[in-house]
Write an enzyme that holds these catalytic residues in place. Structure first.
Site, PDB file in Angstrom:
ATOM      1  CB  SER A 146      -0.797   0.182   1.313  1.00 22.38           C
ATOM      2  OG  SER A 146      -1.546   1.193   1.701  1.00 22.38           O
ATOM      3  CE1 TYR A 159      -5.057  -1.691   4.472  1.00 17.42           C
ATOM      4  CE2 TYR A 159      -3.524  -0.006   4.107  1.00 17.42           C
ATOM      5  CZ  TYR A 159      -4.371  -0.910   3.647  1.00 17.42           C
ATOM      6  OH  TYR A 159      -4.683  -1.346   2.192  1.00 17.42           O
ATOM      7  CE  LYS A 163      -2.450  -3.859   3.020  1.00 18.79           C
ATOM      8  NZ  LYS A 163      -2.404  -5.236   2.037  1.00 18.79           N
TER       9      LYS A 163
HETATM   10  P1  NDP Z   1     -11.904  -4.997  -1.484  1.00 22.37           P
HETATM   11  O1  NDP Z   1     -12.767  -4.676  -0.158  1.00 22.37           O
HETATM   12  O2  NDP Z   1     -12.704  -4.775  -2.796  1.00 22.37           O
HETATM   13  O3  NDP Z   1     -11.361  -6.222  -1.461  1.00 22.37           O
HETATM   14  C1  NDP Z   1     -11.109  -7.188  -0.301  1.00 22.37           C
HETATM   15  C2  NDP Z   1     -10.930  -8.595  -0.484  1.00 22.37           C
HETATM   16  O4  NDP Z   1     -10.473  -9.114   0.551  1.00 22.37           O
HETATM   17  C3  NDP Z   1     -12.303  -9.008  -0.847  1.00 22.37           C
HETATM   18  O5  NDP Z   1     -12.207  -9.863  -2.060  1.00 22.37           O
HETATM   19  C4  NDP Z   1     -12.541  -9.742   0.489  1.00 22.37           C
HETATM   20  O6  NDP Z   1     -13.230 -11.043   0.048  1.00 22.37           O
HETATM   21  C5  NDP Z   1     -11.192 -10.453   0.671  1.00 22.37           C
HETATM   22  N1  NDP Z   1     -11.105 -10.640   2.167  1.00 22.37           N
HETATM   23  C6  NDP Z   1     -10.914  -9.774   3.411  1.00 22.37           C
HETATM   24  N2  NDP Z   1     -10.972 -10.369   4.652  1.00 22.37           N
HETATM   25  C7  NDP Z   1     -10.905 -11.534   4.102  1.00 22.37           C
HETATM   26  C8  NDP Z   1     -10.553 -12.940   4.934  1.00 22.37           C
HETATM   27  N3  NDP Z   1     -10.609 -12.820   6.128  1.00 22.37           N
HETATM   28  N4  NDP Z   1     -10.555 -14.054   4.302  1.00 22.37           N
HETATM   29  C9  NDP Z   1     -10.624 -14.107   2.884  1.00 22.37           C
HETATM   30  N5  NDP Z   1     -11.011 -12.909   2.276  1.00 22.37           N
HETATM   31  C10 NDP Z   1     -10.838 -11.731   2.789  1.00 22.37           C
HETATM   32  O7  NDP Z   1     -10.667  -4.226  -1.513  1.00 22.37           O
HETATM   33  P2  NDP Z   1      -9.505  -3.707  -2.336  1.00 22.37           P
HETATM   34  O8  NDP Z   1      -9.590  -4.461  -3.452  1.00 22.37           O
HETATM   35  O9  NDP Z   1      -9.206  -2.396  -2.165  1.00 22.37           O
HETATM   36  O10 NDP Z   1      -8.067  -4.468  -1.278  1.00 22.37           O
HETATM   37  C11 NDP Z   1      -7.495  -5.483  -1.852  1.00 22.37           C
HETATM   38  C12 NDP Z   1      -6.147  -5.282  -1.185  1.00 22.37           C
HETATM   39  O11 NDP Z   1      -5.499  -4.353  -1.701  1.00 22.37           O
HETATM   40  C13 NDP Z   1      -6.008  -5.317   0.362  1.00 22.37           C
HETATM   41  O12 NDP Z   1      -4.988  -5.957   0.816  1.00 22.37           O
HETATM   42  C14 NDP Z   1      -6.025  -3.850   0.388  1.00 22.37           C
HETATM   43  O13 NDP Z   1      -5.137  -3.622   1.792  1.00 22.37           O
HETATM   44  C15 NDP Z   1      -4.972  -3.438  -0.673  1.00 22.37           C
HETATM   45  N6  NDP Z   1      -4.727  -1.896  -1.018  1.00 22.37           N
HETATM   46  C16 NDP Z   1      -6.125  -1.510  -1.482  1.00 22.37           C
HETATM   47  C17 NDP Z   1      -5.951   0.111  -1.655  1.00 22.37           C
HETATM   48  C18 NDP Z   1      -6.968   0.733  -2.312  1.00 22.37           C
HETATM   49  O14 NDP Z   1      -7.011   2.066  -2.441  1.00 22.37           O
HETATM   50  N7  NDP Z   1      -8.239   0.080  -2.614  1.00 22.37           N
HETATM   51  C19 NDP Z   1      -4.648   0.785  -1.638  1.00 22.37           C
HETATM   52  C20 NDP Z   1      -3.734  -0.198  -1.215  1.00 22.37           C
HETATM   53  C21 NDP Z   1      -3.799  -1.395  -0.932  1.00 22.37           C
HETATM   54  P3  NDP Z   1     -14.716 -11.424   0.935  1.00 22.37           P
HETATM   55  O15 NDP Z   1     -15.755 -10.149   0.415  1.00 22.37           O
HETATM   56  O16 NDP Z   1     -15.258 -12.660   0.204  1.00 22.37           O
HETATM   57  O17 NDP Z   1     -14.468 -11.488   2.336  1.00 22.37           O
END
Ligand code: NDP
Length: 256
Positions: A146, A159, A163
């Site tokens: 991140s 967080y 990260k």
């Molecule tokens: P979303 O909320 O769209 O996606 C998060 C994903 O993680 C979902 O598919 C969710 O699946 C899954 N997830 C969360 N907790 C669990 C768990 N305990 N077990 C299994 N699956 C889990 O967010 P993003 O796409 O934004 O985030 C994806 C990654 O990118 C993360 O690591 C986030 O920290 C990182 N990130 C995002 C940024 C942004 O600006 N969006 C910036 C920098 C990093 P389900 O719904 O099935 O639980």
């Protein structure tokens, strides 16, 4: 003739949190390059929708229910993927969560929830996939960091810690597993428009405009902005790239 460096035909990608947001953006990219994909997430409806979308691109795809905060569930996910597809060429440790508060207001349980979901899970999943990759002669592991791997923020103590840690985890795994032809790298997304950041924009005053003002590209990122880096890091084009972190941020991290 198309370059083989970015051809993922015959390869298998396993993407945690691959059912939405950045994870699905990366899964789509890998599928478009020919990879079969295992989508791993908690929500079965989202899993099924993602699988349909990926199959429509002409590749094999399936899903597995996983809670990445549970080590046994991560190990079962890897075993099911190996059983279903016979191999695992690229693990994307993408699943993640955030709890936004001032540092003094977190409970220990909240701290642990974020660290377990974002950091410990990546260690556990990588450990589980290692013998599979070693036995097949190599593989790729992609971590999702991140901007908080680089910067701090008043509302992101656990967080940011998770990260920052994931970057160091990637370097350590890369150092150890290079001899097994396993490359481990971290993608550092900028501010991307997903379910995670819809909440952030509700919770953090002025965030939307601050991101626009600070990002040289002049926009929020989209999940599909991560398709190209996924193909590069999953393919043979990155065979001598390991332990590094690559921002996908429209210039956010190089600009004040
Ligand atoms: P979303 O909320 O769209 O996606 C998060 C994903 O993680 C979902 O598919 C969710 O699946 C899954 N997830 C969360 N907790 C669990 C768990 N305990 N077990 C299994 N699956 C889990 O967010 P993003 O796409 O934004 O985030 C994806 C990654 O990118 C993360 O690591 C986030 O920290 C990182 N990130 C995002 C940024 C942004 O600006 N969006 C910036 C920098 C990093 P389900 O719904 O099935 O639980």
């Amino acid at each position: 003739m198309a370059s083989k460096l970015f051809d993922l035909t015959g390869r298998v990608g396993l993407v945690t949190g691959g059912n939405g947001g950045i994870g699905l953006g990366m899964a789509r990219g890998m599928a478009e390059a020919g990879a079969a994909i295992m989508v791993a997430g908690r929500n079965t409806e989202k899993n099924a929708a993602a699988v349909s979308e990926l199959r429509a691109l002409g590749v094999d795809a399936d899903s597995v229910v996983v809670d990445v905060a549970d080590a046994a569930s991560c190990e079962a996910m890897v075993a099911k993927t190996k059983d279903r597809f016979g191999r695992i060429d690229c693990l994307v440790n993408n699943a993640g969560t955030a709890i936004r508060k001032q540092p003094q207001d977190y409970s220990l349980a909240e701290w642990q929830e974020v660290l377990t979901t974002n950091l410990t899970s990546a260690f556990v999943c990588s450990q589980a996939v290692y013998p599979v990759m070693k036995a097949q002669g190599g593989g790729k592991i992609v971590m999702i960091g991140s901007m908080m791997s680089i910067f701090g923020a008043s509302f992101s103590a656990p967080y940011s810690s998770s990260k920052g840690g994931i970057v160091q985890l990637a370097k350590s795994l890369a150092s150890s597993w290079a001899k097994d032809n396993i490359q481990v790298n971290t993608v550092l997304p900028g501010w991307i428009d997903t379910a995670l950041t819809i909440k952030a924009r509700e919770q953090v005053d002025g965030l939307h405009q601050r991101v626009l003002d600070r990002t040289p590209a002049g926009r929020w990122g989209k999940p599909e902005d991560h398709a190209g880096i996924a193909v590069f890091l999953a393919g043979s084009g990155s065979d001598f790239v390991t332990g590094t972190s690559i921002p996908v941020d429209g210039g956010f991290s190089v600009h004040i």
